[in-house]
Design an enzyme around this catalytic site. Structure first.
Site, short mmCIF file in Angstrom:
data_model
loop_
_atom_site.label_atom_id
_atom_site.label_comp_id
_atom_site.label_asym_id
_atom_site.label_seq_id
_atom_site.Cartn_x
_atom_site.Cartn_y
_atom_site.Cartn_z
N CYS A 64 0.93 -1.15 -0.07
CA CYS A 64 0.04 -0.03 -0.32
C CYS A 64 0.93 1.25 -0.05
CB CYS A 64 -0.91 -0.05 1.08
SG CYS A 64 -2.39 0.98 1.19
N HIS A 65 0.73 2.15 1.02
CA HIS A 65 1.59 3.22 0.98
C HIS A 65 3.11 3.18 1.67
CE1 HIS A 65 -2.23 5.21 0.70
NE2 HIS A 65 -1.63 6.13 0.26
#
Length: 179
Positions: free
Chosen positions: A112-113
Site C-alpha cells: 500500500c503506502h
C-alpha cells in the site's frame, strides 16, 4: 500449521495509523507457516491499528526499532496505511533499519503506502515496485519503475498495492523467505 518458515524470524515495522488488516493478515499467514514475529515500532507499549480512517485495535510492540538489529531477522514486513509509513519515514532509526535489510539483500515486503519508507531509505532506484496508486510518482521520482500488479518481486523488494492483494502478498513472502 505449516513448517515452511520454521526457524525464521521476521520483523514487522509499524506505528500508529497502520492499516490493521495489512498488519494482521500477513502476520497470521507467516505465523501459520511457522515464523517467529516481532512487532517493532518507534514507540514503546502499543500502536493503534486503523480500518482506513476508523480506529481499530491496539497491538503490543515487542521492541523499539532503535534497539533492533537487522541481522537478527530473516525478513522485514512493512504494512501500510497513510499515517503509519509517513511517521516511520521521519524516524532515522526506522529508515536505517530498512536500508540495512536492503543492503544485506534480505527480503523487505511493503504494501500500500509502505513503499514511502523504501523511497525515504533511498533503495528503490533501479527496482520495479507496485504500491497504492498515489505513491507511484514518489517511486518514479526516486528512480524506481512502477507497475500496477497484485504483487511485484524485484531483488529483495516484495511489494503489493492494497488489502485486496494480501493473499498474494503473504504467499510471496512465505515463498521467498522459505527458500
Amino acid at each position: 500449521m505449516s513448517t515452511a518458515l520454521k526457524g525464521k524470524k521476521i520483523a514487522f515495522l509499524a506505528t500508529d495509523g497502520v492499516e490493521q488488516v495489512e498488519l494482521t493478515a500477513p502476520r497470521e499467514a507467516l505465523e501459520k507457516a511457522g515464523a517467529d514475529i516481532d512487532l517493532l515500532s518507534i514507540k514503546e507499549g502499543s500502536i493503534d491499528g486503523y480500518h482506513h480512517l476508523d480506529k481499530g485495535d491496539p497491538f503490543k510492540v515487542d521492541k523499539l526499532v532503535s534497539d533492533a538489529e537487522s541481522g537478527d531477522y530473516d525478513a522485514l514486513v512493512l504494512p501500510g496505511g497513510v499515517a503509519n509509513p509517513d511517521a516511520l519515514r521521519q524516524d532515522h532509526a526506522a529508515v536505517a533499519f530498512v536500508r540495512d535489510f536492503v543492503d544485506a539483500g534480505k527480503p523487505v515486503a511493503a504494501i500500500c503506502h509502505a513503499p514511502w519508507l523504501l523511497v525515504e531509505a533511498n533503495v528503490v532506484r533501479g527496482h520495479t515496485l507496485t504500491s497504492f496508486p498515489s505513491v507511484k510518482t514518489d517511486i518514479v521520482n526516486a528512480g524506481g519503475h512502477w507497475v500496477d500488479e497484485q504483487v511485484c518481486h524485484d531483488g529483495p523488494l516484495i511489494t503489493s498495492r492494497n488489502p485486496g492483494d494480501l493473499d498474494a502478498f503473504s504467499n510471496r513472502i512465505i515463498e521467498v523467505v522459505g527458500r
